[in-house]
Each structure stands twice: as C-alpha cells, then as structure tokens.
Scaffold this motif. Structure first.
Motif, PDB file in Angstrom:
ATOM      1  N   THR A 140     -18.263  -2.510   6.751  1.00 40.32           N
ATOM      2  CA  THR A 140     -18.410  -3.487   7.027  1.00 40.32           C
ATOM      3  C   THR A 140     -17.503  -4.934   6.937  1.00 40.32           C
ATOM      4  O   THR A 140     -15.701  -4.174   7.241  1.00 40.32           O
ATOM      5  N   ASP A 141     -17.603  -5.725   7.838  1.00 39.25           N
ATOM      6  CA  ASP A 141     -16.912  -6.181   8.424  1.00 39.25           C
ATOM      7  C   ASP A 141     -15.630  -6.648   7.348  1.00 39.25           C
ATOM      8  O   ASP A 141     -14.168  -6.585   8.150  1.00 39.25           O
ATOM      9  N   GLY A 142     -16.020  -6.665   6.316  1.00 44.12           N
ATOM     10  CA  GLY A 142     -14.981  -6.869   5.513  1.00 44.12           C
ATOM     11  C   GLY A 142     -14.204  -6.411   4.848  1.00 44.12           C
ATOM     12  O   GLY A 142     -13.097  -6.246   4.542  1.00 44.12           O
ATOM     13  N   GLU A 143     -15.309  -4.883   4.654  1.00 41.57           N
ATOM     14  CA  GLU A 143     -14.314  -3.989   4.078  1.00 41.57           C
ATOM     15  C   GLU A 143     -13.142  -3.263   4.727  1.00 41.57           C
ATOM     16  O   GLU A 143     -12.109  -2.956   4.694  1.00 41.57           O
ATOM     17  N   ASP A 144     -13.154  -3.292   6.047  1.00 38.26           N
ATOM     18  CA  ASP A 144     -12.826  -2.875   7.031  1.00 38.26           C
ATOM     19  C   ASP A 144     -11.014  -3.329   6.861  1.00 38.26           C
ATOM     20  O   ASP A 144     -10.344  -2.847   6.986  1.00 38.26           O
ATOM     21  N   VAL A 145     -11.022  -4.927   7.153  1.00 37.55           N
ATOM     22  CA  VAL A 145      -9.719  -5.437   6.628  1.00 37.55           C
ATOM     23  C   VAL A 145      -9.258  -5.800   5.474  1.00 37.55           C
ATOM     24  O   VAL A 145      -8.333  -4.969   5.571  1.00 37.55           O
ATOM     25  N   ASP A 146     -10.298  -5.291   4.555  1.00 38.61           N
ATOM     26  CA  ASP A 146      -9.019  -5.095   3.492  1.00 38.61           C
ATOM     27  C   ASP A 146      -8.894  -3.799   2.922  1.00 38.61           C
ATOM     28  O   ASP A 146      -8.155  -3.388   2.744  1.00 38.61           O
ATOM     29  N   ILE A 147      -9.585  -2.734   3.934  1.00 35.71           N
ATOM     30  CA  ILE A 147      -8.997  -1.431   3.709  1.00 35.71           C
ATOM     31  C   ILE A 147      -7.717  -1.491   4.384  1.00 35.71           C
ATOM     32  O   ILE A 147      -6.056  -0.872   4.157  1.00 35.71           O
ATOM     33  N   GLN A 148      -7.577  -1.874   5.914  1.00 39.41           N
ATOM     34  CA  GLN A 148      -6.668  -2.156   6.264  1.00 39.41           C
ATOM     35  C   GLN A 148      -5.070  -2.833   5.602  1.00 39.41           C
ATOM     36  O   GLN A 148      -3.875  -2.111   5.338  1.00 39.41           O
ATOM     37  N   PHE A 149      -5.741  -4.179   5.142  1.00 39.43           N
ATOM     38  CA  PHE A 149      -4.640  -4.948   3.765  1.00 39.43           C
ATOM     39  C   PHE A 149      -4.353  -3.355   2.674  1.00 39.43           C
ATOM     40  O   PHE A 149      -3.014  -3.470   2.746  1.00 39.43           O
ATOM     41  N   LEU A 150      -4.859  -2.753   1.993  1.00 38.86           N
ATOM     42  CA  LEU A 150      -4.346  -2.517   1.396  1.00 38.86           C
ATOM     43  C   LEU A 150      -3.556  -1.051   1.149  1.00 38.86           C
ATOM     44  O   LEU A 150      -2.366  -0.203   1.175  1.00 38.86           O
ATOM     45  N   GLY A 151      -4.472  -0.494   2.585  1.00 40.44           N
ATOM     46  CA  GLY A 151      -3.539   0.806   2.899  1.00 40.44           C
ATOM     47  C   GLY A 151      -1.909   0.036   3.228  1.00 40.44           C
ATOM     48  O   GLY A 151      -1.096   1.062   2.798  1.00 40.44           O
ATOM     49  N   GLY A 152      -1.761  -0.841   3.768  1.00 39.61           N
ATOM     50  CA  GLY A 152      -0.415  -1.484   4.065  1.00 39.61           C
ATOM     51  C   GLY A 152       0.042  -1.680   2.830  1.00 39.61           C
ATOM     52  O   GLY A 152       1.497  -1.182   3.059  1.00 39.61           O
ATOM     53  N   ALA A 153      -0.895  -2.391   1.976  1.00 44.82           N
ATOM     54  CA  ALA A 153       0.169  -2.385   0.359  1.00 44.82           C
ATOM     55  C   ALA A 153       0.423  -1.806   0.234  1.00 44.82           C
ATOM     56  O   ALA A 153       1.795  -1.100  -0.555  1.00 44.82           O
ATOM     57  N   ILE A 154       0.260  -0.385  -0.238  1.00 43.90           N
ATOM     58  CA  ILE A 154      -0.290   0.804  -0.765  1.00 43.90           C
ATOM     59  C   ILE A 154       1.433   1.611  -0.024  1.00 43.90           C
ATOM     60  O   ILE A 154       2.671   2.246  -0.806  1.00 43.90           O
ATOM     61  N   VAL A 155       1.440   1.826   1.347  1.00 38.42           N
ATOM     62  CA  VAL A 155       2.618   2.198   2.410  1.00 38.42           C
ATOM     63  C   VAL A 155       4.051   1.431   1.132  1.00 38.42           C
ATOM     64  O   VAL A 155       4.732   1.705   0.787  1.00 38.42           O
ATOM     65  N   GLY A 156       3.535  -0.133   1.396  1.00 33.37           N
ATOM     66  CA  GLY A 156       5.246  -0.732   1.451  1.00 33.37           C
ATOM     67  C   GLY A 156       5.229  -0.561  -0.451  1.00 33.37           C
ATOM     68  O   GLY A 156       6.229  -0.542  -0.960  1.00 33.37           O
ATOM     69  N   VAL A 157       4.517  -0.268  -1.279  1.00 34.63           N
ATOM     70  CA  VAL A 157       4.778  -0.366  -2.829  1.00 34.63           C
ATOM     71  C   VAL A 157       5.870   0.739  -2.651  1.00 34.63           C
ATOM     72  O   VAL A 157       6.707   1.546  -3.757  1.00 34.63           O
ATOM     73  N   MET A 158       5.117   1.669  -1.916  1.00 31.91           N
ATOM     74  CA  MET A 158       5.336   2.947  -2.383  1.00 31.91           C
ATOM     75  C   MET A 158       6.702   3.182  -1.981  1.00 31.91           C
ATOM     76  O   MET A 158       7.725   3.783  -2.161  1.00 31.91           O
ATOM     77  N   GLU A 159       7.425   2.694  -0.487  1.00 33.00           N
ATOM     78  CA  GLU A 159       8.593   2.330   0.527  1.00 33.00           C
ATOM     79  C   GLU A 159       9.142   1.848  -0.895  1.00 33.00           C
ATOM     80  O   GLU A 159      10.519   2.362  -0.809  1.00 33.00           O
ATOM     81  N   TRP A 160       9.079   0.684  -1.406  1.00 34.86           N
ATOM     82  CA  TRP A 160      10.260  -0.432  -2.545  1.00 34.86           C
ATOM     83  C   TRP A 160      10.130   0.458  -3.757  1.00 34.86           C
ATOM     84  O   TRP A 160      11.054   0.660  -4.343  1.00 34.86           O
ATOM     85  N   TRP A 161       9.257   2.028  -4.267  1.00 35.93           N
ATOM     86  CA  TRP A 161       9.534   2.633  -5.225  1.00 35.93           C
ATOM     87  C   TRP A 161      10.162   3.507  -4.629  1.00 35.93           C
ATOM     88  O   TRP A 161      11.857   3.988  -5.714  1.00 35.93           O
ATOM     89  N   PHE A 162      10.570   4.609  -3.981  1.00 38.46           N
ATOM     90  CA  PHE A 162      11.374   5.098  -3.771  1.00 38.46           C
ATOM     91  C   PHE A 162      12.613   4.322  -3.086  1.00 38.46           C
ATOM     92  O   PHE A 162      13.770   4.548  -3.519  1.00 38.46           O
ATOM     93  N   ARG A 163      13.236   3.006  -2.704  1.00 34.87           N
ATOM     94  CA  ARG A 163      14.462   2.591  -2.143  1.00 34.87           C
ATOM     95  C   ARG A 163      15.268   2.051  -3.068  1.00 34.87           C
ATOM     96  O   ARG A 163      16.180   1.902  -3.743  1.00 34.87           O
ATOM     97  N   ASN A 164      14.642   1.246  -4.070  1.00 37.30           N
ATOM     98  CA  ASN A 164      14.348   1.036  -5.530  1.00 37.30           C
ATOM     99  C   ASN A 164      14.898   2.149  -6.814  1.00 37.30           C
ATOM    100  O   ASN A 164      14.817   2.050  -8.443  1.00 37.30           O
TER     101      ASN A 164
END
Length: 190
Positions: A140-164
């Motif tokens: 749905t229109d809302g789900e695609d936005v959520d998935i984009q947001f959460l995908g970016g969040a996952i990558v951000g958390v993963m990068e944070w985990w490595f850098r720290n």
C-alpha cells in the motif's frame, strides 16, 4: 555451475584479502592496482583478468557478501520472525567483521551503504509481500514509505554497530532491531 580452477580461486582470494588489508591501512581512493598487486603477490595483469578495475573488485566483493546473506535468508525461510532474520544478519556481519569494518572506514562505505540498502529493502518487501496467492494486493502507499524508512534505519544501525566496534552482541541487536521491525511492519493500513 563449475567451480573455477584452484589457481584462479587462489589468485582471487589473494586479491580480495589484499584489498581488505589495504582498506585497513588507507582510504579506498588512495589504493592503486599496483598496491593490490604487490600485496596479493600477483601481477597487475592477473588482477585485470578478473576485474575491470578496483571499483569492480569492490563491487564484486560486496555482491558476494550480499549473495551469501540472501542465501542464508532463503535457507531460513519466510516463516522466521524479524528477530531471527536480524540475528542471522548480525551473526554474519560479526563473522565478516574485518571486511565490513574496513569498507566502512575506507571510502568504500558509499558503495556498501547503497548495495546493502537495496538488499534490506528487497528482504523487507519480500516479507511484506507474504500474502495469499489469490490476492492481487501489493504494497500500500503507506507500506512502501515504511519499508524505505526501515531499510535506511537498518543500514544506519548496522553502520553504527561496525563503527563503534560491535558494542552489543548479535543477539542483543536481533532483539532490539527485530522488535522495532515487528512493531513497525505489523501495522494495518486498511
């Protein structure tokens, strides 16, 4: 598919390890094919037999890791919960920590970020599309936005985990990130 000859595998592995070692020492932009050749103890010609340039080499290294992750996710099946998937991801990242931390510290982080964002978006969409076969419903229109947001969040958390320096074990990351995914992707938009 036939496995490459043992000499070819040995050369490719030497080249891959050389570029990872070099990324620990200096930024990716500063690494030359000659540096890789010297470190891997192979000729420049050998490198060019396998890769167009250092960017192609980096791209293929990242793609290999994505394919391995994709295979692990496929083996785990679609019945697994988000926490199980995140644990699988972080266990994999921990076992390949040297590569991922080197690429993030180098200028290869941009390649890493984009390719892994694409991978996580595909995985999230795959899980969201687990709907009855007789249904023609997509995201749905809302789900695609959520998935984009959460995908970016996952990558951000993963990068944070490595850098720290992996401040939390994979099981902790799976619990925290998995619960956030379950909470945010199990919303009914109808």
């Amino acid at each position: 598919m036939l496995k490459p000859d043992r000499r070819i595998r040995k050369s490719r592995n030497a080249i891959k390890m050389a570029v990872i070692d070099l990324m620990i020492e200096k930024k990716f932009d500063q690494i030359t094919i000659q540096d890789i050749s010297d470190k891997a103890d192979v000729s420049r010609r050998t490198i060019y037999l396998h890769y167009m340039d250092k960017f192609d080499l980096l791209d293929k290294l990242i793609e290999e890791h994505i394919e391995e992750l994709r295979e692990l996710c496929d083996l785990a099946g679609n019945d697994s919960h988000y926490m199980d998937a995140v644990l699988l991801w972080f266990d994999y990242f921990e076992s390949h920590y040297l590569f991922f931390s080197a690429i993030l510290e180098s200028k290869g982080g941009h390649f890493f970020h984009n390719r892994f964002l694409e991978f996580f978006l595909q995985e999230l969409k795959k899980n969201e599309n687990e709907i009855p076969e007789d249904s023609s419903r997509g995201l749905t229109d809302g789900e695609d936005v959520d998935i984009q947001f959460l995908g970016g969040a996952i990558v951000g958390v993963m990068e944070w985990w490595f850098r720290n320096g992996k401040p939390y074990p994979p099981s902790f990351m799976a619990q925290r990130l998995g619960s956030l995914l379950e909470r945010n992707l199990d919303v009914d938009y109808t």
